[in-house]
Design a protein around this motif. Sequence first.
Motif, mmCIF file in Angstrom:
data_model
loop_
_atom_site.group_PDB
_atom_site.id
_atom_site.type_symbol
_atom_site.label_atom_id
_atom_site.label_comp_id
_atom_site.label_asym_id
_atom_site.label_seq_id
_atom_site.Cartn_x
_atom_site.Cartn_y
_atom_site.Cartn_z
ATOM 1 N N ASN A 33 0.838 -1.195 0.000
ATOM 2 C CA ASN A 33 0.000 0.000 0.000
ATOM 3 C C ASN A 33 0.873 1.245 0.000
ATOM 4 O O ASN A 33 1.895 1.305 0.686
ATOM 5 C CB ASN A 33 -0.910 0.022 1.222
ATOM 6 N N PHE A 34 0.456 2.210 -0.786
ATOM 7 C CA PHE A 34 1.198 3.469 -0.891
ATOM 8 C C PHE A 34 0.835 4.348 0.302
ATOM 9 O O PHE A 34 -0.220 4.978 0.333
ATOM 10 C CB PHE A 34 0.854 4.150 -2.208
ATOM 11 N N GLU A 35 1.716 4.390 1.268
ATOM 12 C CA GLU A 35 1.494 5.198 2.461
ATOM 13 C C GLU A 35 2.045 6.607 2.236
ATOM 14 O O GLU A 35 3.196 6.784 1.871
ATOM 15 C CB GLU A 35 2.185 4.556 3.670
ATOM 16 N N ARG A 36 1.205 7.594 2.490
ATOM 17 C CA ARG A 36 1.640 8.977 2.310
ATOM 18 C C ARG A 36 2.436 9.485 3.518
ATOM 19 O O ARG A 36 3.228 10.400 3.425
ATOM 20 C CB ARG A 36 0.423 9.899 2.092
ATOM 21 N N LYS A 37 2.192 8.910 4.706
ATOM 22 C CA LYS A 37 2.894 9.366 5.900
ATOM 23 C C LYS A 37 4.271 8.721 5.962
ATOM 24 O O LYS A 37 4.408 7.531 6.187
ATOM 25 C CB LYS A 37 2.080 9.025 7.144
ATOM 26 N N ARG A 38 5.300 9.526 5.727
ATOM 27 C CA ARG A 38 6.677 9.053 5.723
ATOM 28 C C ARG A 38 7.551 10.068 6.445
ATOM 29 O O ARG A 38 7.110 11.177 6.767
ATOM 30 C CB ARG A 38 7.175 8.836 4.295
ATOM 31 N N SER A 39 8.797 9.697 6.665
ATOM 32 C CA SER A 39 9.728 10.602 7.336
ATOM 33 C C SER A 39 10.282 11.657 6.387
ATOM 34 O O SER A 39 11.060 12.512 6.790
ATOM 35 C CB SER A 39 10.890 9.800 7.947
ATOM 36 N N TYR A 40 9.883 11.618 5.129
ATOM 37 C CA TYR A 40 10.315 12.581 4.124
ATOM 38 C C TYR A 40 9.107 12.926 3.278
ATOM 39 O O TYR A 40 8.063 12.266 3.345
ATOM 40 C CB TYR A 40 11.424 11.981 3.236
ATOM 41 N N SER A 41 9.223 13.943 2.452
ATOM 42 C CA SER A 41 8.114 14.375 1.597
ATOM 43 C C SER A 41 8.473 14.199 0.136
ATOM 44 O O SER A 41 9.608 14.478 -0.272
ATOM 45 C CB SER A 41 7.787 15.850 1.862
ATOM 46 N N PHE A 42 7.522 13.736 -0.635
ATOM 47 C CA PHE A 42 7.708 13.702 -2.080
ATOM 48 C C PHE A 42 7.540 15.115 -2.624
ATOM 49 O O PHE A 42 6.679 15.866 -2.170
ATOM 50 C CB PHE A 42 6.698 12.763 -2.737
ATOM 51 N N SER A 43 8.372 15.466 -3.594
ATOM 52 C CA SER A 43 8.307 16.805 -4.171
ATOM 53 C C SER A 43 7.866 16.806 -5.630
ATOM 54 O O SER A 43 7.550 17.866 -6.171
ATOM 55 C CB SER A 43 9.668 17.499 -4.059
ATOM 56 N N SER A 44 7.860 15.626 -6.266
ATOM 57 C CA SER A 44 7.470 15.537 -7.673
ATOM 58 C C SER A 44 6.706 14.248 -7.945
ATOM 59 O O SER A 44 7.015 13.203 -7.351
ATOM 60 C CB SER A 44 8.692 15.572 -8.600
ATOM 61 N N VAL A 45 5.730 14.358 -8.823
ATOM 62 C CA VAL A 45 5.067 13.189 -9.394
ATOM 63 C C VAL A 45 5.292 13.260 -10.892
ATOM 64 O O VAL A 45 4.940 14.271 -11.529
ATOM 65 C CB VAL A 45 3.555 13.165 -9.096
ATOM 66 N N LEU A 46 5.902 12.233 -11.451
ATOM 67 C CA LEU A 46 6.155 12.174 -12.891
ATOM 68 C C LEU A 46 5.120 11.248 -13.523
ATOM 69 O O LEU A 46 4.999 10.082 -13.136
ATOM 70 C CB LEU A 46 7.561 11.651 -13.161
ATOM 71 N N ARG A 47 4.385 11.768 -14.495
ATOM 72 C CA ARG A 47 3.335 10.985 -15.162
ATOM 73 C C ARG A 47 3.669 10.830 -16.634
ATOM 74 O O ARG A 47 3.878 11.811 -17.352
ATOM 75 C CB ARG A 47 1.975 11.667 -14.999
ATOM 76 N N CYS A 48 3.724 9.599 -17.080
ATOM 77 C CA CYS A 48 4.019 9.319 -18.485
ATOM 78 C C CYS A 48 2.825 9.709 -19.344
ATOM 79 O O CYS A 48 1.681 9.341 -19.043
ATOM 80 C CB CYS A 48 4.343 7.832 -18.658
ATOM 81 N N THR A 49 3.069 10.434 -20.407
ATOM 82 C CA THR A 49 1.999 10.885 -21.289
ATOM 83 C C THR A 49 1.570 9.806 -22.281
ATOM 84 O O THR A 49 0.578 9.969 -22.969
ATOM 85 C CB THR A 49 2.428 12.146 -22.066
#
Length: 256
Positions: A33-49
């Motif tokens: 499961n993709f947990e959003r609560k982590r000790s760091y933050s994501f800064s980018s989401v890359l989406r393939c077109t």
Amino acid sequence: MNVKAAEAIMDENKGSRGGEKGDQSGNEIVVRNFERKRSYSFSSVLRCTDRKMADKAADYAKRIALSPQFGYNQSDRWSGAKAIEAVGAENLEKASAGDFDCSSLCVEAYRLAGCPLKMTGYTGSMVKIMMDTGYFEEFTDEKHLDSADYAKIGDVYVSPGHHALMVITNGEKAEDEPEPEPQSQYGEVVIIKGRVNVRRKPAGRVYMVSKQGDVFPYLGYNECDETGKIWWAVDCDNMVCFISSANPRHAILVEG
């Protein structure tokens, strides 16, 4: 709805370097499961077109994660990719043991799906490297970073210097997201996956030797040599040249 992600986490010693090849613990590369609560933050989401490419990449990432011969080791993080490409993408479960880290897992999954990426990059550079292919758009807004609801299959979440992962199932609001327009800088292209001779005519004199990661615009037609082998016509230095289509481990034709 729980969004699932494929991610390379740690070696069997709960470290990042020096482990044995392959998944010794069963938890080195996982689908979870993709947990959003982590000790760091994501800064980018890359989406393939290219949605077909994104689907393929997610499937490859999942297959790698579920294959016990692939483990985690930052010191040997491209050995898994090399093992797969030695046997071909469709036979990855038959590859010899090898390792990845979080970024090389994402990059290799897209390489196998046909994206013109090289075996290079880490979490601090992969955003630029992937965006430079022309196949991705980047999201940095709260809507995409603070919730997985809008995640789409094949999305790559990046925290520079910390972690990267690939989403392999859609978020519950993914259908609300507009379909991106393809952004590839090419039409159809021939992508080089190994050392390949580029010739001025089919089976003719070698003009140059291409290297892994090179991309040649496809000119839309083929020619055959005297043995019947098919050669793709490509643009090379503004000249018509030819690349053999005989070995998909070394060169593939991909729609842009």
